[in-house]
Design a protein around this motif. Sequence first.
Motif, mmCIF file in Angstrom:
data_model
loop_
_atom_site.group_PDB
_atom_site.id
_atom_site.type_symbol
_atom_site.label_atom_id
_atom_site.label_comp_id
_atom_site.label_asym_id
_atom_site.label_seq_id
_atom_site.Cartn_x
_atom_site.Cartn_y
_atom_site.Cartn_z
ATOM 1 N N SER A 129 26.855 11.840 24.139
ATOM 2 C CA SER A 129 25.743 11.906 25.091
ATOM 3 C C SER A 129 24.453 11.537 24.365
ATOM 4 N N TYR A 130 23.402 11.213 25.154
ATOM 5 C CA TYR A 130 22.126 10.810 24.551
ATOM 6 C C TYR A 130 21.028 11.854 24.744
ATOM 7 N N CYS A 131 21.305 12.965 25.414
ATOM 8 C CA CYS A 131 20.241 13.938 25.700
ATOM 9 C C CYS A 131 20.741 15.364 25.504
ATOM 10 N N ALA A 132 20.329 15.973 24.384
ATOM 11 C CA ALA A 132 20.807 17.330 24.071
ATOM 12 C C ALA A 132 20.207 18.362 25.005
ATOM 13 N N GLY A 141 28.403 28.666 23.388
ATOM 14 C CA GLY A 141 29.529 29.042 22.532
ATOM 15 C C GLY A 141 30.292 27.865 21.946
ATOM 16 N N LYS A 142 29.748 26.670 22.101
ATOM 17 C CA LYS A 142 30.457 25.488 21.581
ATOM 18 C C LYS A 142 29.746 24.899 20.361
ATOM 19 N N GLU A 156 14.663 19.338 19.823
ATOM 20 C CA GLU A 156 15.832 19.227 20.701
ATOM 21 C C GLU A 156 17.023 19.983 20.087
ATOM 22 N N ALA A 157 17.142 19.884 18.760
ATOM 23 C CA ALA A 157 18.227 20.585 18.058
ATOM 24 C C ALA A 157 18.063 22.098 18.204
ATOM 25 N N GLU A 158 16.821 22.573 18.080
ATOM 26 C CA GLU A 158 16.568 24.010 18.196
ATOM 27 C C GLU A 158 16.911 24.506 19.599
ATOM 28 N N PHE A 159 16.579 23.697 20.607
ATOM 29 C CA PHE A 159 16.874 24.056 21.991
ATOM 30 C C PHE A 159 18.388 24.157 22.199
ATOM 31 N N ALA A 161 20.619 24.636 19.911
ATOM 32 C CA ALA A 161 21.167 25.723 19.082
ATOM 33 C C ALA A 161 20.996 27.098 19.719
ATOM 34 N N GLU A 162 20.047 27.212 20.667
ATOM 35 C CA GLU A 162 19.895 28.495 21.380
ATOM 36 C C GLU A 162 21.132 28.774 22.229
ATOM 37 N N ARG A 163 21.824 27.713 22.657
ATOM 38 C CA ARG A 163 23.036 27.868 23.483
ATOM 39 C C ARG A 163 24.302 27.721 22.649
#
Length: 288
Positions: A129-132, A141-142, A156-159, A161-163
């Motif tokens: 995918s192109y949009c985290a 949990g993945k 975007e990575a931090e966002f 990583a919250e999930r």
Amino acid sequence: MERFDIAVIGTGPAGLEAAITAKVRNKSVLLLGSKGSSDKVEKAHSIQNYLGLPNIPGDKMAQTFLDHAASMGVEITEDKVNAVYSMGSYFALQCHGGDYEASSVIVAAGMSAMKPFPGEMENLGRGVSYCATCDAALYKGKTAIILAYSAADEEEAEFLAERAEKVFYLPQYEYAGNLGGNIEVHDGIKATSIEMADGQAVLNAESDTFKADGIFILREQIAPSQLVPGLTMDGNHIKVDRSMATNIKGLFACGDITGTPYQYIKAAGEGNVAALSAVSYLNELKKN
Ligand SMILES: Cc1cc2nc3c(=O)[nH]c(=O)nc-3n(C[C@H](O)[C@H](O)[C@H](O)COP(=O)(O)OP(=O)(O)OC[C@H]3O[C@@H](n4cnc5c(N)ncnc54)[C@H](O)[C@@H]3O)c2cc1C
């Protein structure tokens, strides 16, 4: 949701000129891109052939363009467009920061020299995918891999990583960030190909292999055919006629993305034509 008359994608000379012309024609404009114009303008050493601006450094020309746009009341919405969908009488734009609607769209996203990785296109939407931020909710949990091309992707990575349970962050730029927690940073990784194996997305690199539930590739530019599904292409470029119209009614393109020569003045000129054509299209739409 507010529906703009014209959405313009890209803040290089093509997009800025398109937005200015649309504004002159009293249309509501959504201009999406980066506040600092385009790298291809800002980083040029010295430009000799732009009418009215002889021998000008790129950063100065970029500022001149931005000042012109601002003086006309053109505002830039700093966002990256992930996909544009034709909904019949209007367009839905899916962006990293949210969704927008517009009656017509002008694609002025420039050209990228980057080629997709082997396996990237085949697995798009099925692990790639192109949009985290768009897909973050699906990653509870993945695990995920992010191939990042600019420091702006760290947010975007931090966002994500919250999930997500774990994020492998592979910067493809000079990394000076401080990501941590469940984000594992692997600097200097050169990706070579992507594949799916046993339901997992696999990123093969020169020196390593990474496996996760999905891979996000956060390049600045997305291939036009991915950006707008159903678009007719002419090689790597969007096919347009002399009015800058594409095969999709209400969708226009201008600048490098429509073909060579890659030149500022050609890009700006096409931006002007695309905006005028979009205005004619909107006028026709009103009559029907
Ligand atoms: C080093 C260099 C020197 C050059 N010198 C000259 C010169 O002297 N004379 C000359 O005429 N030309 C020159 N060129 C060519 C010129 O830069 C291009 O022709 C011109 O910038 C094209 O303008 P554009 O608006 O079509 O695209 P760009 O300038 O590439 O702008 C496209 C913009 O769209 C943005 N974008 C892309 N995808 C998305 C998305 N999905 N969502 C939101 N925004 C997006 C990009 O980030 C970028 O800001 C030079 C180019 C380079 C690289």
